[in-house]
Each structure stands twice: as C-alpha cells, then as structure tokens.
Design a protein around this motif. Structure first.
Motif, PDB file in Angstrom:
ATOM      1  N   PRO A 186      -7.181   9.595  -3.823  1.00 32.19           N
ATOM      2  CA  PRO A 186      -7.271   8.222  -3.118  1.00 32.19           C
ATOM      3  C   PRO A 186      -7.095   6.887  -3.021  1.00 32.19           C
ATOM      4  CG  PRO A 186      -9.537   9.870  -3.421  1.00 32.19           C
ATOM      5  CD  PRO A 186      -8.465  10.211  -4.170  1.00 32.19           C
ATOM      6  N   ASP A 187      -6.564   6.784  -4.267  1.00 32.64           N
ATOM      7  CA  ASP A 187      -6.182   5.529  -4.786  1.00 32.64           C
ATOM      8  C   ASP A 187      -4.104   5.345  -4.600  1.00 32.64           C
ATOM      9  OD1 ASP A 187      -8.980   4.422  -5.480  1.00 32.64           O
ATOM     10  OD2 ASP A 187      -8.233   4.479  -7.827  1.00 32.64           O
ATOM     11  N   THR A 188      -4.307   7.253  -5.419  1.00 34.23           N
ATOM     12  CA  THR A 188      -2.235   6.762  -4.718  1.00 34.23           C
ATOM     13  C   THR A 188      -2.069   7.126  -3.488  1.00 34.23           C
ATOM     14  OG1 THR A 188      -2.258   8.560  -6.909  1.00 34.23           O
ATOM     15  CG2 THR A 188      -0.741   8.588  -5.403  1.00 34.23           C
ATOM     16  N   MET A 189      -3.615   7.524  -2.194  1.00 30.89           N
ATOM     17  CA  MET A 189      -3.352   7.440  -1.215  1.00 30.89           C
ATOM     18  C   MET A 189      -2.774   5.864  -0.402  1.00 30.89           C
ATOM     19  SD  MET A 189      -2.360  10.686   0.453  1.00 30.89           S
ATOM     20  CE  MET A 189      -1.904  11.444  -1.014  1.00 30.89           C
ATOM     21  N   THR A 190      -3.965   5.409  -0.784  1.00 30.42           N
ATOM     22  CA  THR A 190      -3.702   3.681  -0.517  1.00 30.42           C
ATOM     23  C   THR A 190      -2.543   3.287  -0.990  1.00 30.42           C
ATOM     24  OG1 THR A 190      -5.802   3.871  -1.141  1.00 30.42           O
ATOM     25  CG2 THR A 190      -5.267   1.968  -1.023  1.00 30.42           C
ATOM     26  N   ALA A 191      -1.933   3.676  -2.830  1.00 30.49           N
ATOM     27  CA  ALA A 191      -0.970   2.896  -2.654  1.00 30.49           C
ATOM     28  C   ALA A 191       0.633   2.986  -1.563  1.00 30.49           C
ATOM     29  CB  ALA A 191      -0.141   2.961  -4.021  1.00 30.49           C
ATOM     30  N   ILE A 192       0.300   4.618  -1.347  1.00 31.16           N
ATOM     31  CA  ILE A 192       1.314   5.345  -0.310  1.00 31.16           C
ATOM     32  C   ILE A 192       1.235   3.981   1.121  1.00 31.16           C
ATOM     33  CG2 ILE A 192       2.120   6.757   0.866  1.00 31.16           C
ATOM     34  CD1 ILE A 192       1.273   8.436  -1.581  1.00 31.16           C
ATOM     35  N   SER A 193       0.141   4.165   1.701  1.00 31.13           N
ATOM     36  CA  SER A 193      -0.113   4.043   2.998  1.00 31.13           C
ATOM     37  C   SER A 193      -0.009   2.202   2.655  1.00 31.13           C
ATOM     38  CB  SER A 193      -1.601   3.601   3.122  1.00 31.13           C
ATOM     39  OG  SER A 193      -1.955   2.710   4.298  1.00 31.13           O
ATOM     40  N   ASN A 194      -0.069   1.412   1.764  1.00 36.04           N
ATOM     41  CA  ASN A 194       0.537  -0.217   1.291  1.00 36.04           C
ATOM     42  C   ASN A 194       1.991   0.288   1.602  1.00 36.04           C
ATOM     43  OD1 ASN A 194      -2.224  -1.105   1.664  1.00 36.04           O
ATOM     44  ND2 ASN A 194      -1.952  -1.086  -0.787  1.00 36.04           N
ATOM     45  N   GLN A 195       2.013   0.954   0.284  1.00 35.29           N
ATOM     46  CA  GLN A 195       4.211   1.055   0.754  1.00 35.29           C
ATOM     47  C   GLN A 195       4.461   0.953   2.035  1.00 35.29           C
ATOM     48  OE1 GLN A 195       5.307   5.197  -0.912  1.00 35.29           O
ATOM     49  NE2 GLN A 195       6.980   3.150  -2.039  1.00 35.29           N
ATOM     50  N   ALA A 196       3.559   1.365   2.736  1.00 33.30           N
ATOM     51  CA  ALA A 196       4.963   2.407   4.311  1.00 33.30           C
ATOM     52  C   ALA A 196       4.614   1.056   5.040  1.00 33.30           C
ATOM     53  CB  ALA A 196       3.811   3.227   4.847  1.00 33.30           C
ATOM     54  N   MET A 197       3.723   0.081   4.649  1.00 34.36           N
ATOM     55  CA  MET A 197       3.256  -0.893   5.461  1.00 34.36           C
ATOM     56  C   MET A 197       4.387  -2.017   5.621  1.00 34.36           C
ATOM     57  SD  MET A 197       1.171   0.264   7.547  1.00 34.36           S
ATOM     58  CE  MET A 197       0.598  -1.466   8.953  1.00 34.36           C
ATOM     59  N   ILE A 198       4.442  -1.868   4.107  1.00 35.34           N
ATOM     60  CA  ILE A 198       5.393  -2.511   3.611  1.00 35.34           C
ATOM     61  C   ILE A 198       6.826  -1.968   3.927  1.00 35.34           C
ATOM     62  CG2 ILE A 198       7.379  -3.345   1.405  1.00 35.34           C
ATOM     63  CD1 ILE A 198       4.233  -4.887   1.712  1.00 35.34           C
ATOM     64  N   LEU A 199       7.187  -0.963   4.119  1.00 35.81           N
ATOM     65  CA  LEU A 199       8.417  -0.334   5.091  1.00 35.81           C
ATOM     66  C   LEU A 199       8.816  -0.484   6.416  1.00 35.81           C
ATOM     67  CD1 LEU A 199       8.515   3.037   2.888  1.00 35.81           C
ATOM     68  CD2 LEU A 199      10.199   1.067   3.030  1.00 35.81           C
ATOM     69  N   ASN A 200       7.582  -0.890   7.235  1.00 33.54           N
ATOM     70  CA  ASN A 200       7.170  -0.680   8.262  1.00 33.54           C
ATOM     71  C   ASN A 200       7.962  -2.513   8.695  1.00 33.54           C
ATOM     72  OD1 ASN A 200       6.643  -0.349  10.747  1.00 33.54           O
ATOM     73  ND2 ASN A 200       4.867  -2.158  10.798  1.00 33.54           N
ATOM     74  N   ASP A 201       7.076  -3.257   7.610  1.00 33.59           N
ATOM     75  CA  ASP A 201       7.254  -4.686   8.064  1.00 33.59           C
ATOM     76  C   ASP A 201       9.191  -4.713   7.836  1.00 33.59           C
ATOM     77  OD1 ASP A 201       4.628  -4.868   8.827  1.00 33.59           O
ATOM     78  OD2 ASP A 201       4.294  -6.218   6.619  1.00 33.59           O
ATOM     79  N   ILE A 202       9.536  -4.771   6.616  1.00 37.80           N
ATOM     80  CA  ILE A 202      10.556  -5.157   6.654  1.00 37.80           C
ATOM     81  C   ILE A 202      12.110  -4.322   7.831  1.00 37.80           C
ATOM     82  CG2 ILE A 202      10.418  -5.694   4.377  1.00 37.80           C
ATOM     83  CD1 ILE A 202      12.087  -3.166   3.239  1.00 37.80           C
TER      84      ILE A 202
END
Length: 206
Positions: free
Chosen positions: A153-169
């Motif tokens: 689950p922690d890895t999924m949370t990290a991936i979700s945060n990574q995806a949101m950053i990619l979306n932002d840029i």
C-alpha cells in the motif's frame, strides 16, 4: 467530536499533574503535549495544535539537542501542522531541513526519512513547485518499491503522489498509466467502495 473534547479535558488535567509532579521538561509531560496536539489536529483546530507542538519541539530541543530523533519527530509534527494551518510558503524549507537531518542520522531507507520525503513532496506541490518535487517523488517510489515491494500500500501511495506530480507538470501521458495502476490495485485489494479506491477513481477521472 464529543469524545475528542472529553479527551482534551482529560489530557489537560493529566498535563497539569505531570507538570506539577514531574516538571515541565519531563519526557512524559512532553508526550502529553504531543497527544493534546494530535487531538486538536483531529478536531481541525490546527492553530491550537501548532502552539502545543511548538512547546513540545522547544522542550525536546532543549533536553535532547537539535538532531536527536525525538526532536526531529517534534519538528516534523510542528511543520506538518503548520502546513495544515495554511503556512504553505515556509513548510518546504522546514521539511527540507528535517529531511536532510533524517537522511544523515537515520539513513535514506528509514520509515521516518521516507515520511519526510512524502511530506516534502506534498508541501512543494501545495506551494506550486511540482518540478522541484518530481525527483523526490521518484526517489520515494524507488525506495518504497525496493524496501516494501511493488504490491505494498505504501508503494501505491508513493506512485499515486508521483502521478499527481507528473500531471501537475503537464506529463499526463506518463501520469495516466500510474493512476490506472493505483486505481486497479486499490479496487481489487480494498473493494470498489473503499474511500481510497474511490479517491483513485476520482483522480483518474480528473
């Protein structure tokens, strides 16, 4: 809400007793300050929580030094609560300082170091600095995947945060597969109606 209010009253009475019999700088007194700060945070009373966490941090620093793990935890609690209270501008600097100390003292793979990384990613994103957050978000994914596995689950949370950053840029083509991965994992592991699964679905839709 009522239980939290009752808990605050009980903790305040306990704090008074500990200050009187153990002293204001005793570890148990500091722990009670932290517990009161947590309850105020749960109530959404972030300004009151900041005041308590600030007391706890100063006492920890005086008793244990600026780089003791207990002091860094107190500093982290304070910085995160200040962020919740709306101090977006100063949070990245404070969290960055805590992160560098935790890396040096605890190591890159320590859970508290990873927490600091995730929190700094959040603070930078809230401060409108997703490009600064990206390498850190990538690092969190790499560490959590290596230390906890790709299906954690922690890895999924990290991936979700990574995806949101990619979306932002503006790198949506890279963000979407990651969001799909997280949504699929949470739906299968937690169920379609779980809050985290619904949040993932909402992020994918947006």
């Amino acid at each position: 809400l009522g239980r939290n209010k009752e808990a605050l009253q009980a903790l305040q009475a306990l704090l008074d007793v500990k200050r009187k019999h153990l002293g204001p700088e005793h570890v148990e007194t500091i722990a009670t300050l932290n517990n009161m700060g947590l309850v105020h945070t749960n109530l959404g009373e972030n300004k009151q929580a900041v005041a308590l966490y600030e007391q706890a941090y100063k006492l920890c620093e005086k008793q244990h030094g600026a780089e003791a793990p207990v002091t860094l935890t107190a500093a982290f609690n304070l910085a995160m609560t200040q962020l919740k209270a709306g101090d977006v501008k100063h949070a990245p600097g404070k969290l960055s300082e805590i992160l560098e100390k935790r890396k040096r003292i605890l190591g890159n793979d320590h859970p508290q170091t990873i927490d600091s990384m995730q929190s700094l990613v959040l603070a930078l994103r809230l401060n409108g600095e997703p490009k600064r957050a990206r390498p850190l978000a990538d690092e969190v994914v790499e560490i959590t995947r290596r230390t906890k596995g790709g299906d954690h689950p922690d890895t999924m949370t990290a991936i979700s945060n990574q995806a949101m950053i990619l979306n932002d840029i503006g790198e949506l083509e890279k963000a979407i597969p990651l969001l799909e991965q997280v949504e699929r994992y949470r739906r299968l592991k937690l169920g379609e109606n779980h809050p985290e699964a619904l949040l993932s679905l909402n992020r994918l839709a947006v």
